[in-house]
Scaffold this motif. Structure first.
Motif, PDB file in Angstrom:
ATOM      1  N   ALA A  88       0.830  -1.211   0.000  1.00 24.10           N
ATOM      2  CA  ALA A  88       0.000   0.000   0.000  1.00 24.10           C
ATOM      3  C   ALA A  88       0.861   1.256   0.000  1.00 24.10           C
ATOM      4  O   ALA A  88       0.587   2.217  -0.712  1.00 24.10           O
ATOM      5  CB  ALA A  88      -0.922  -0.010   1.217  1.00 24.10           C
ATOM      6  N   THR A  93      -1.573   3.637  -1.898  1.00 26.54           N
ATOM      7  CA  THR A  93      -2.945   3.245  -1.590  1.00 26.54           C
ATOM      8  C   THR A  93      -3.088   3.018  -0.090  1.00 26.54           C
ATOM      9  O   THR A  93      -3.855   2.188   0.357  1.00 26.54           O
ATOM     10  CB  THR A  93      -3.336   1.953  -2.336  1.00 26.54           C
ATOM     11  OG1 THR A  93      -2.292   0.975  -2.147  1.00 26.54           O
ATOM     12  CG2 THR A  93      -3.505   2.197  -3.807  1.00 26.54           C
TER      13      THR A  93
ATOM     14  N   ARG C 120      -0.128  -1.146 -10.325  1.00 23.81           N
ATOM     15  CA  ARG C 120      -0.832   0.008  -9.771  1.00 23.81           C
ATOM     16  C   ARG C 120      -0.780   1.180 -10.742  1.00 23.81           C
ATOM     17  O   ARG C 120      -1.705   1.970 -10.825  1.00 23.81           O
ATOM     18  CB  ARG C 120      -0.182   0.369  -8.435  1.00 23.81           C
ATOM     19  CG  ARG C 120      -0.120   1.816  -8.063  1.00 23.81           C
ATOM     20  CD  ARG C 120      -1.383   2.250  -7.353  1.00 23.81           C
ATOM     21  NE  ARG C 120      -1.269   3.591  -6.830  1.00 23.81           N
ATOM     22  CZ  ARG C 120      -1.457   4.689  -7.545  1.00 23.81           C
ATOM     23  NH1 ARG C 120      -1.745   4.610  -8.824  1.00 23.81           N
ATOM     24  NH2 ARG C 120      -1.350   5.870  -6.987  1.00 23.81           N
ATOM     25  N   ILE C 136      -6.236   3.416  -9.188  1.00 27.07           N
ATOM     26  CA  ILE C 136      -5.570   2.302  -8.517  1.00 27.07           C
ATOM     27  C   ILE C 136      -5.078   1.260  -9.519  1.00 27.07           C
ATOM     28  O   ILE C 136      -4.665   0.169  -9.137  1.00 27.07           O
ATOM     29  CB  ILE C 136      -6.498   1.634  -7.487  1.00 27.07           C
ATOM     30  CG1 ILE C 136      -7.774   1.142  -8.156  1.00 27.07           C
ATOM     31  CG2 ILE C 136      -6.803   2.555  -6.342  1.00 27.07           C
ATOM     32  CD1 ILE C 136      -8.556   0.157  -7.314  1.00 27.07           C
TER      33      ILE C 136
END
Lengths: 427, 289, 278
Positions: A88, A93, C120, C136
């Motif tokens: 992440a 993210t 990503r 994303i």
């Protein structure tokens, strides 16, 4: 011909794969007029707690329609959580709100992954209602990276029936090192070949950090100087603690186990008379097996020079890269409200951390257990909040296991660990 | 080069595109990282420092030793037993399918599930392994919690798990041996053992080579069993190279250092593979080149 | 002979026997002290209870899609490349082949994070712009779950070794007939490769179906969970519900067993010789 059909089938499936992939796409991030979407990640615990957190997020969103909370349950194991957070972080993210273990504050939070919450806390009317430790635990160099909402101490539990069997008074649990050792020796049960079939005290073989640290602390020693971030295992008081633990190991009073495999703890399986076990593991064991409650006793924190049990914590944190820190803070405030805290204490047996809830908290449920949890939590110490905790834990665990297997004396093991940490953090 | 076939480039292109993006580019990134002290926050060029520390890192040395022992025994046992099982189960008599499935099922089941079952088997108090020992009057052992036995325990479980895979690939290879070879040998009066030595083994060489190379490669990458069964302990007796890479990268965030371990491991595996490729007997390959 | 076979398969299956008996034990029995191999009372209801926890239809669907697509696509591109490396002459063949083996040598833990970052930032999907930022990317999509696994150096290697065993007379015959190399592959090699397709298909399906770490980091919503991730439903932080966990594990292993039963008839099918005769 067959070959051609095969080829066509395959080409169609590739095409389909593309379609399915496209179908799996996510919608675009929220636009201005739509409600703000924040992500909330929490390590899974059990069904009841997952249900609660989903429900709470829904309730919050319905009360505050401008903020939608998306809950993601992570696996409970720390390595899996680390993997997930690394991915992440590197892909931008990161969650807006994350329910962190205390180890992650040192390993991740202070390395720039969590936001400083002190500006929010300063202007917060409710802040004085909280136990001071709620804010202290996540503090590093003046900044507060997390607010504890769930202390989880490692409590010394014992079996009253085994105490009686061994001729010990079940209402008088051990209070200090000497008694702990003496009781363990009396409580152990062996078969004809000398194999331990019931441990006097659970002494782990693998992943022992949480087991060994309190003995160091109780003797006034520590693994690390947290200010300087340097190891302090060359302290004679640390050696004394290790020598004590070596006596417990050499007495052969235990069945080897992995401290982190909670479902494999000999005590939980009925094969030990005493054990240090996390409060929430005790709660969950008692929930699924209520008849145990009458035969399990809780000892007060063990004392040497000091009474210092190990206490883990869960903390609410905000991702440093979050675009919606104010919204995230609003959600955290909601989760820390009296109403939600009481709900958690009722539904999930979580301790409370607000002074004004004390009376309410003891009113129902298992008051004896609750009092023990609070007593342990108040005295408890947690994983060190430093950037070198992970490395020092590794060498501490090595030292313990070298003593456990008889490969090194406590002197040698601690010396190796001290040097190993120093060398490794400089690499 | 005479008589080349340019169509070959078209045939390997799709594979190579994926290889390039999902293997070669990440390796390139790792080579770059291995010369930095990247820790998820910042990075600085540090030259060969990471590689130099590899020589001092006792955990890394132990992991190399454990991984080599693991690879040697796992590959050895699983190949010999796999070939044995394939020879045993190659025919088509009724009911043989059941036996084949029984060998293959361990390979099918996920490592997580299988490891949990073996945790019970090795349980020091009431595990089946100890119960069997006790039957023969041997005292109980502490298996995964004893640094003398822990690695062997993991090897036994891994051989059990990959045996069926070796068997299947050997079976495929056995089927590819033209039957007329055996027919001719029978006419010449060869015994079955002679046929095995003179026909089966030589004809299986490409497959044996394949299994050996993939077996060694996979053994050097061993991680999951270790993480679930022992977390590398006791006393680092079961820590493996990938387990060290994982710990360094994901628990200590020494991404640069972990990258230098990855690249070293890759070089090591590549050298072993190349030696096999060069000197290993791999069948009728190179003369057509 | 039969005796050897029976005892060998007993040894191989014994651990699964434990799995099955545990899956049939009642929760009360598991909590009682002491371990026994056979359940005191058999409760098949465990299987129902396990499948009612969470959205298993959805998890099976996810795993099924991911596995099918990965297997099919990799069979196509691996057999093509394997044939080229085994039977065609071209500049750089040696070096290209050896470098392709690198794909097997690198531990997935090493490539995982770089691949994740790339996916990503995959342009024009998942809210990303042309330069791969803004959204994303392929995170939480089927494509993202499939794409890193379809290269498969392993499959190329398998096909190459397999084709090396084919008699050269096959190629000679094709050449005399004036058949090009591509057609030779499609019409002669592919139809003769059923055992190799079946083997790789079964192995690849097994790997994909059992993959744990990649789906773990790639998925963010519970709707994208695969069956392996869903097993976590029975592994609480403090307690493992062994009976449900083992029930679910048994159920998710069944599709692979069926696949194997279906594929194994090809493993033992004589091929090359029949090819020459026909």
């Amino acid at each position: 011909m067959k070959g051609r059909i095969l080829l066509i089938v395959l080409l169609v499936s590739i095409f389909e794969a593309g379609l399915v992939g496209a179908g799996g796409k996510q919608e675009k991030p929220a636009e201005k007029k739509e409600p703000v979407k924040i992500s909330f990640w929490i390590p899974g615990s059990d069904k009841a707690s997952e249900d609660y957190f989903f429900e709470a997020a829904k309730e919050f969103s319905s009360r505050t329609p401008s903020i939608q909370v998306e809950v993601t349950i992570l696996p409970p194991a720390a390595p899996d959580i680390n993997t997930k957070l690394n991915a992440a972080k590197l892909s931008n993210t990161y969650p807006d709100v994350f329910s962190s273990f205390i180890v992650f504050i040192g390993a991740r939070g202070i390395r720039g992954e969590f936001a400083d919450l002190s500006p929010f806390i300063e202007n917060w009317a409710d802040k004085d209602d909280f136990y001071p430790s709620s804010f202290e635990l996540g503090k590093y160099k003046g900044k507060i990276y997390g607010i504890s909402y769930f202390p989880a101490p490692e409590i010394l539990v014992y079996r009253k029936d085994f105490f009686r069997e061994a001729g010990l008074d079940p209402e008088k649990p051990p209070r200090n090192w000497e008694e702990l050792e003496a009781y363990a020796l009396k409580l152990v049960k062996r078969d004809a070949n000398g194999n331990v079939i019931r441990a006097g005290l659970d002494v782990p073989a693998i992943n022992p950090e949480v087991f060994i640290k309190p003995f160091l602390w109780q003797n006034g020693a520590a693994v690390l100087d947290e200010e300087k971030e340097l190891p302090t295992l060359d302290d004679p008081k640390a050696l004394e603690a290790f020598q004590y633990v070596k006596r417990l190991i050499d007495a052969k009073i235990s069945i080897p186990y992995d401290y982190q495999k909670k479902s494999d703890i000999p005590f939980i399986k009925g094969n030990a008379a005493m054990s240090f076990i996390m409060a929430s593991t005790i709660t969950s064991t008692l929930k699924s097996n209520p008849s145990l409650r009458e035969i399990i006793g809780f000892a007060p924190p063990i004392e040497r020079r000091k009474k210092v049990p190990f206490t883990g914590h869960r903390l609410f944190t905000i991702g440093a890269t979050s675009k919606y820190k104010n919204e995230a803070w609003e959600f955290i405030q909601f989760m820390l409200s009296k109403e939600q805290m009481l709900k958690r204490s009722r539904l999930l047996d979580m301790p409370i951390v607000r002074k004004s809830l004390e009376q309410e908290y003891y009113k129902d449920g298992d008051a004896e257990f609750k009092k023990v949890v609070v007593e342990y939590s108040k005295l408890g110490k947690s994983a060190e909040v430093t950037t070198v905790t992970a490395i020092s834990n590794k060498y501490l665990s090595d030292a313990y296991q070298a003593v456990y297997s008889g490969k090194s004396s406590p002197e040698q093991a601690l010396k190796d660990a001290q040097e190993g940490i120093l060398k490794d953090i400089k690499k | 080069m005479r008589n080349t076939h340019p169509i070959a480039y078209v045939l390997i292109l799709p594979f190579y595109v994926f290889l390039f993006f999902f293997i070669l580019v990440p390796i390139g990134m790792n080579i770059f990282l291995s010369f930095t002290n990247y820790d998820l926050i910042q990075w600085e060029y540090v030259g060969w420092k990471n590689y130099r520390y590899l020589f001092q890192d006792s955990h890394f040395h132990l992991s190399l030793r454990n991984t080599s022992i693991y690879a040697f025994f796992t590959v050895g046992f699983s190949m010999v037993l796999g070939l044995g099982a394939a020879l045993l189960l190659k025919g088509n008599p009724p009911g043989i399918k059941v036996f084949r499935v029984s060998f293959y099922i361990p390979y099918i089941a996920s490592m997580v599930a299988v490891s949990m079952i073996w945790l019970w088997i090795y349980d020091p108090l009431d595990g089946i392994a100890n119960k069997i020992l006790n039957l023969f009057g041997v005292p109980s052992k502490q298996w995964l919690y004893d640094s003398r036995y822990a690695l062997s325990c993991i090897i036994v479980m891994s051989v059990w798990k990959v045996l069926g895979y070796n068997m299947i690939v050997f079976l495929t290879g056995l089927q590819a041996i033209p039957t007329y070879l055996y027919e001719a040998a029978t006419i010449d009066g060869a015994t079955s053992f002679q046929k095995f030595l003179k026909i089966t083994l030589p004809m299986l060489q490409p497959i044996t080579f394949f299994l050996f190379v993939t077996g060694v490669i996979n053994s050097f990458k061993v991680f999951e069993q270790v993480a679930i069964l022992t977390a590398g302990g006791p006393s680092n007796a079961t820590t493996t190279v990938v387990h060290q890479i994982y710990n360094r990268a994901f628990n200590e965030f020494s991404m640069g250092y972990a990258a230098s371990m990855s690249i070293t491991l890759l070089l090591l595996i590549a050298i072993i593979t190349l030696v096999n490729y060069r000197y290993g007997n791999q069948g009728a390959d190179l003369e057509i080149g | 002979m039969i005796g050897v076979m029976i005892s060998a398969s007993f040894l191989m299956l014994a651990p699964f026997f434990l799995m099955l008996t545990t899956s049939l034990k009642s929760s009360a029995e598991l909590k009682s002290i002491g371990f026994s191999i056979f359940p005191k009372e058999i409760s098949f209801a465990n299987y129902l209870v396990a499948m009612q926890r969470g959205k298993w239809v959805r998890y099976f669907y996810n795993s099924f899609v991911i596995t099918t697509v990965t297997v099919l696509v990799s069979l196509v591109i691996n057999s093509m490349a394997g044939y080229a490396f085994a039977r065609l002459r071209f500049r750089g063949r040696q070096i290209l082949f050896i470098s392709s083996l690198i794909g097997m040598m690198i531990p997935p833990q090493t490539t995982m994070i770089p691949v994740f970052i790339m996916l990503r930032h995959f342009p024009l999907v998942g809210g990303n712009d042309l330069f791969g930022s803004g959204g994303i990317g392929l995170i939480n999509s089927y494509t993202g779950l499939v794409i890193p696994f379809i290269a498969g150096s392993f499959g190329v290697f398998l096909f190459r070794q397999y084709y090396l065993n084919f008699p050269h007379s096959l190629d000679d015959a094709a050449e005399i007939d004036g058949v090009g190399k591509l057609r030779c592959f499609l019409w002669i090699y592919v139809p003769l490769s059923k055992p190799a397709f079946a083997t790789l298909g079964a192995l690849k399906a097994t790997q994909t179906w059992n993959e744990y770490i990649w789906p773990l980091i790639m998925t963010t919503t519970s709707d994208m969970r695969t069956v392996q991730l869903a097993l976590a439903l029975f592994r609480d932080e403090h307690e493992i519900q062994w009976n449900y966990l083992m029930s679910a594990t048994t159920i998710i292993t069944i599709p692979l067993v069926v696949l194997f039963l279906f594929a194994q008839r090809f493993f033992v099918e004589g091929i090359v010789t029949t090819g020459i005769k026909g």
